[in-house]
Design a protein around this motif. Structure first.
Motif, short mmCIF file in Angstrom:
data_model
loop_
_atom_site.label_atom_id
_atom_site.label_comp_id
_atom_site.label_asym_id
_atom_site.label_seq_id
_atom_site.Cartn_x
_atom_site.Cartn_y
_atom_site.Cartn_z
N LEU A 116 0.82 -1.20 0.00
CA LEU A 116 0.00 0.00 0.00
C LEU A 116 0.86 1.26 0.00
O LEU A 116 0.47 2.30 -0.52
N GLY A 117 2.06 1.17 0.60
CA GLY A 117 2.94 2.32 0.68
C GLY A 117 4.32 1.90 1.12
O GLY A 117 4.58 0.72 1.37
N ALA A 118 5.21 2.90 1.22
CA ALA A 118 6.60 2.58 1.54
C ALA A 118 7.20 3.67 2.43
O ALA A 118 6.75 4.82 2.43
N VAL A 119 8.22 3.25 3.16
CA VAL A 119 9.08 4.17 3.92
C VAL A 119 10.44 4.17 3.25
O VAL A 119 11.02 3.10 3.03
N ARG A 140 6.87 3.42 -10.07
CA ARG A 140 5.84 2.42 -9.76
C ARG A 140 4.56 3.06 -9.24
O ARG A 140 3.53 2.39 -9.12
N GLY A 141 4.60 4.35 -8.90
CA GLY A 141 3.43 5.00 -8.35
C GLY A 141 3.11 4.58 -6.94
O GLY A 141 1.95 4.63 -6.51
N VAL A 142 4.14 4.16 -6.18
CA VAL A 142 3.94 3.74 -4.79
C VAL A 142 4.07 4.96 -3.87
O VAL A 142 5.12 5.60 -3.86
N PRO A 143 3.03 5.31 -3.11
CA PRO A 143 3.14 6.43 -2.17
C PRO A 143 4.19 6.13 -1.11
O PRO A 143 4.31 4.98 -0.65
N PHE A 144 4.93 7.15 -0.69
CA PHE A 144 5.97 6.92 0.29
C PHE A 144 6.19 8.16 1.15
O PHE A 144 5.82 9.27 0.79
N LEU A 189 5.90 4.94 10.84
CA LEU A 189 4.82 4.16 10.24
C LEU A 189 3.48 4.87 10.38
O LEU A 189 2.64 4.84 9.47
N MET A 190 3.27 5.54 11.51
CA MET A 190 2.03 6.30 11.70
C MET A 190 1.98 7.48 10.73
O MET A 190 0.91 7.82 10.21
N THR A 191 3.13 8.10 10.46
CA THR A 191 3.18 9.18 9.47
C THR A 191 2.79 8.66 8.10
O THR A 191 2.04 9.32 7.36
N LEU A 196 -1.18 8.07 3.71
CA LEU A 196 -2.00 7.21 2.84
C LEU A 196 -3.49 7.54 3.02
O LEU A 196 -4.24 7.54 2.05
N HIS A 197 -3.87 7.82 4.24
CA HIS A 197 -5.28 8.18 4.49
C HIS A 197 -5.63 9.48 3.80
O HIS A 197 -6.72 9.64 3.22
N SER A 198 -4.70 10.45 3.84
CA SER A 198 -4.96 11.74 3.19
C SER A 198 -5.10 11.59 1.68
O SER A 198 -5.88 12.32 1.05
#
Length: 204
Positions: A116-119, A140-144, A189-191, A196-198
């Motif tokens: 779903l996302g990356a750090v 890849r269009g992966v949010p991070f 991870l919370m960030t 991702l929620h935003s």
């Protein structure tokens, strides 16, 4: 052979069993260049004993792996790291740490499947190892989000200077962290979860 009374067959450890309240699981990938602290972050924040694939570095990597700035490193991830953390009673994060050396990047394809996302972990002593990593995520269009791992001898730079050096859009969150500390890694991870929620919530 009768195994009914054998001590060699055991079930999962109590701490490895998913909470009965869990209703959703999310896959998150922790990426970065060689030696930036990915294995350390997974290990510090995981509520289960992390699975690691660290191997002793050998002569095979000489002249191939760029270990400038981390010459004292003696082991490296060759496949992935895996851990798990409960963000809430309902939400579970599965953490996958990627290998940092470019020769192992072919493994990223499988690790990114379903993420779903990356750090992105960065080391300000070696910013250049992060350029290709960020570029691959953008392709890849992966949010991070970007986490600056605060090594004791790492130089401090203003956020604006780091964003400029990494060519990072203003909307991508950047946070300082100490990958050795569970609370700090959890904040990262919370960030990511908030970011991702935003992205999922429509504006207006």
């Amino acid at each position: 052979m009768d195994f009914r009374n054998s001590d060699t067959i055991t079930g999962p450890r109590t701490e490895d069993i998913l909470p009965t309240t869990a209703t959703a699981a999310v896959k998150v990938v922790i990426v970065g260049g060689f030696g930036v602290g990915k294995t350390t972050m997974v290990g510090s924040v995981s509520e289960i004993r992390p699975l690691t694939t660290e191997e002793t570095m050998t002569q095979a990597g000489v002249g191939v792996d760029d270990n400038a700035g981390v010459e004292s490193k003696t082991a490296t991830t060759v496949a992935m790291d895996f851990g798990r953390i409960s963000i809430s009673d309902e939400l579970i994060l599965y953490l996958f740490g990627t290998p940092g050396q470019e020769r192992f990047w072919f493994l990223w394809n499988g690790l990114f499947e379903g993420a779903l996302g990356a750090v992105v972990l960065i080391d300000t002593r070696r910013l250049e190892v992060s350029f290709d990593v960020i570029g691959r995520l953008e392709e890849r269009g992966v949010p991070f989000v970007v986490a600056v791992n605060t090594f004791p001898d790492a130089p401090k730079h203003p956020v604006e200077a780091l964003r400029s050096a990494l060519d990072l859009p203003d909307e991508v969150p950047m946070i300082d962290c100490d990958a050795r500390l569970r609370a700090s890694s959890r904040d990262v991870l919370m960030t990511l979860m908030r970011y991702l929620h935003s992205l999922a919530v429509p504006l207006g």
